[in-house]
Write a protein that holds these residues in place. Structure first.
Motif, PDB file in Angstrom:
ATOM      1  N   THR A   1      -6.730  10.996  -9.552  1.00 38.29           N
ATOM      2  CA  THR A   1      -6.169  12.327  -9.739  1.00 38.29           C
ATOM      3  C   THR A   1      -4.984  12.529  -8.812  1.00 38.29           C
ATOM      4  OG1 THR A   1      -8.373  13.185 -10.272  1.00 38.29           O
ATOM      5  CG2 THR A   1      -6.677  14.797  -9.688  1.00 38.29           C
ATOM      6  N   PRO A   2      -3.836  12.913  -9.344  1.00 38.42           N
ATOM      7  CA  PRO A   2      -2.681  13.131  -8.466  1.00 38.42           C
ATOM      8  C   PRO A   2      -2.912  14.296  -7.520  1.00 38.42           C
ATOM      9  CG  PRO A   2      -2.202  13.896 -10.683  1.00 38.42           C
ATOM     10  CD  PRO A   2      -3.516  13.174 -10.755  1.00 38.42           C
TER      11      PRO A   2
ATOM     12  N   PHE B   1       1.808  16.056  -7.650  1.00 38.98           N
ATOM     13  CA  PHE B   1       2.773  14.970  -7.485  1.00 38.98           C
ATOM     14  C   PHE B   1       2.779  14.082  -8.726  1.00 38.98           C
ATOM     15  CE2 PHE B   1       2.407  15.760  -2.861  1.00 38.98           C
ATOM     16  CZ  PHE B   1       3.747  15.713  -2.520  1.00 38.98           C
ATOM     17  N   ASP B   2       3.974  13.663  -9.127  1.00 46.14           N
ATOM     18  CA  ASP B   2       4.101  12.640 -10.157  1.00 46.14           C
ATOM     19  C   ASP B   2       3.454  11.370  -9.601  1.00 46.14           C
ATOM     20  OD1 ASP B   2       4.829  11.248 -12.390  1.00 46.14           O
ATOM     21  OD2 ASP B   2       6.989  11.485 -12.132  1.00 46.14           O
ATOM     22  N   PHE B   3       2.612  10.723 -10.391  1.00 45.11           N
ATOM     23  CA  PHE B   3       1.739   9.663  -9.875  1.00 45.11           C
ATOM     24  C   PHE B   3       1.676   8.541 -10.895  1.00 45.11           C
ATOM     25  CE2 PHE B   3      -2.644   8.305  -8.336  1.00 45.11           C
ATOM     26  CZ  PHE B   3      -2.241   8.034  -7.031  1.00 45.11           C
TER      27      PHE B   3
ATOM     28  N   PHE C   1      26.958  17.734   1.661  1.00 40.37           N
ATOM     29  CA  PHE C   1      26.206  17.575   0.417  1.00 40.37           C
ATOM     30  C   PHE C   1      26.026  18.930  -0.275  1.00 40.37           C
ATOM     31  CE2 PHE C   1      24.922  14.149   3.250  1.00 40.37           C
ATOM     32  CZ  PHE C   1      25.082  13.036   2.431  1.00 40.37           C
ATOM     33  N   ASP C   2      25.890  18.855  -1.591  1.00 36.41           N
ATOM     34  CA  ASP C   2      25.666  20.053  -2.395  1.00 36.41           C
ATOM     35  C   ASP C   2      24.183  20.283  -2.690  1.00 36.41           C
ATOM     36  OD1 ASP C   2      28.618  20.552  -3.142  1.00 36.41           O
ATOM     37  OD2 ASP C   2      28.299  18.461  -3.780  1.00 36.41           O
ATOM     38  N   PHE C   3      23.421  19.205  -2.704  1.00 36.01           N
ATOM     39  CA  PHE C   3      22.018  19.254  -3.119  1.00 36.01           C
ATOM     40  C   PHE C   3      21.221  18.282  -2.267  1.00 36.01           C
ATOM     41  CE2 PHE C   3      18.922  17.312  -6.321  1.00 36.01           C
ATOM     42  CZ  PHE C   3      17.954  18.285  -6.161  1.00 36.01           C
ATOM     43  N   ALA C   4      20.072  18.724  -1.763  1.00 34.09           N
ATOM     44  CA  ALA C   4      19.177  17.860  -0.990  1.00 34.09           C
ATOM     45  C   ALA C   4      17.832  17.773  -1.697  1.00 34.09           C
ATOM     46  CB  ALA C   4      18.990  18.397   0.426  1.00 34.09           C
ATOM     47  N   PHE C   5      17.233  16.592  -1.639  1.00 29.80           N
ATOM     48  CA  PHE C   5      15.936  16.361  -2.273  1.00 29.80           C
ATOM     49  C   PHE C   5      15.057  15.588  -1.320  1.00 29.80           C
ATOM     50  CE2 PHE C   5      13.298  13.467  -5.002  1.00 29.80           C
ATOM     51  CZ  PHE C   5      12.452  14.442  -5.522  1.00 29.80           C
ATOM     52  N   ASP C   6      13.810  16.015  -1.191  1.00 31.51           N
ATOM     53  CA  ASP C   6      12.836  15.168  -0.506  1.00 31.51           C
ATOM     54  C   ASP C   6      11.515  15.235  -1.247  1.00 31.51           C
ATOM     55  OD1 ASP C   6      10.510  16.287   1.544  1.00 31.51           O
ATOM     56  OD2 ASP C   6      12.012  17.808   1.083  1.00 31.51           O
ATOM     57  N   ARG C   7      10.966  14.076  -1.458  1.00 32.85           N
ATOM     58  CA  ARG C   7       9.694  13.935  -2.166  1.00 32.85           C
ATOM     59  C   ARG C   7       8.648  13.472  -1.149  1.00 32.85           C
ATOM     60  NH1 ARG C   7       6.724   9.818  -4.864  1.00 32.85           N
ATOM     61  NH2 ARG C   7       5.677  10.561  -6.766  1.00 32.85           N
TER      62      ARG C   7
ATOM     63  N   ASP D   1       0.849  -1.189   0.000  1.00 36.21           N
ATOM     64  CA  ASP D   1       0.000   0.000   0.000  1.00 36.21           C
ATOM     65  C   ASP D   1       0.889   1.245   0.000  1.00 36.21           C
ATOM     66  OD1 ASP D   1      -2.054   1.809   0.221  1.00 36.21           O
ATOM     67  OD2 ASP D   1      -2.414   1.434   2.365  1.00 36.21           O
ATOM     68  N   THR D   2       1.494   1.520  -1.149  1.00 33.10           N
ATOM     69  CA  THR D   2       2.473   2.599  -1.264  1.00 33.10           C
ATOM     70  C   THR D   2       2.144   3.473  -2.479  1.00 33.10           C
ATOM     71  OG1 THR D   2       3.915   1.098  -2.500  1.00 33.10           O
ATOM     72  CG2 THR D   2       4.329   1.310  -0.133  1.00 33.10           C
ATOM     73  N   PRO D   3       1.104   4.288  -2.397  1.00 34.35           N
ATOM     74  CA  PRO D   3       0.716   5.099  -3.554  1.00 34.35           C
ATOM     75  C   PRO D   3       1.788   6.105  -3.971  1.00 34.35           C
ATOM     76  CG  PRO D   3      -0.489   5.755  -1.579  1.00 34.35           C
ATOM     77  CD  PRO D   3       0.204   4.475  -1.250  1.00 34.35           C
ATOM     78  N   TRP D   4       2.709   6.428  -3.073  1.00 36.11           N
ATOM     79  CA  TRP D   4       3.782   7.357  -3.414  1.00 36.11           C
ATOM     80  C   TRP D   4       4.863   6.702  -4.275  1.00 36.11           C
ATOM     81  CZ3 TRP D   4       2.789   5.517   1.524  1.00 36.11           C
ATOM     82  CH2 TRP D   4       3.694   4.574   2.026  1.00 36.11           C
TER      83      TRP D   4
END
Length: 200
Positions: free
Chosen positions: A187-188, A180-182, A103-109, A15-18
């Motif tokens: 519907t995202p 969100f990319d889905f 780090f030079d770049f951080a990302f969180d989704r 159950d991981t829609p992300w």
């Protein structure tokens, strides 16, 4: 990192829609637009590693943190299959003693929006800033409080809540509403795409 759901149980049940099992389009667009040179990236809430593995293919070395042991195990398997040199760590990012300027770049989704109190959001932003070099960039994809939807969806924050947490440590370069990319039916969810630069 305090969370309102048990991520490992969600991965166990599927159950991981992300989970889209490919790099996020907003991340791809950011890399294309910014022409980010080879650098060191921190992926917070990396899940099964799709974004870091893609970044490695662009010459960007990365380290990912996630609370779910199952997600991290899957990420290791995917990276090995792809021949990617990524580091995946099953620990709480907020509690991790990360070396400053690593780090030079951080990302969180969709990780920052799980910080449900102003104090936790401030602590999260402070930890990201600690990990980044001077003028390092943070790209965060955040549930958008402007959306009204029935049924399940990601936690949502207002623009004001985001600004209050990040501005002591970051200059906001852009804050735009998107989706969100889905990879599933339906519907995202709306999100904020927040691009920030660490203050001196």
């Amino acid at each position: 990192m305090p969370a309102d759901i048990d991520f490992d149980k969600r991965y166990q049940s599927g159950d991981t829609p992300w989970e889209i099992n490919r790099p996020d389009q907003s991340l791809i667009d950011f890399i294309d637009d910014s022409q980010l040179p080879p650098c060191r990236v921190l992926d917070i809430g990396c899940g099964t590693g799709s974004n870091l593995i893609w970044l490695a293919g662009q010459g960007i070395t990365g380290t990912g943190y996630d609370l779910s042991p199952l997600a991290i195990d899957t990420a290791h398997q995917k990276a090995a299959k792809a021949g990617s040199q990524c580091t995946f760590i099953n620990r709480d990012f907020l509690l991790e003693d990360i070396e400053a300027d690593s780090f030079d770049f951080a990302f969180d989704r969709g990780c920052f929006h799980h910080m449900r109190t102003p104090r936790l959001r401030l602590r999260f932003a402070e930890q990201v800033a600690h990990a980044l070099v001077a003028k390092g960039t943070w790209l965060s994809l955040i549930g958008n409080n402007d959306e009204t939807r029935e049924g399940p969806g990601p936690p949502k924050l207002s623009a004001g809540e985001i600004c209050a947490a990040v501005e002591p440590f970051f200059r906001i370069i852009s804050l735009t509403d998107h989706h969100f990319d889905f990879a599933h039916e339906g519907t995202p969810a709306m999100n904020w795409i927040c691009r920030m630069q660490k203050r001196r």
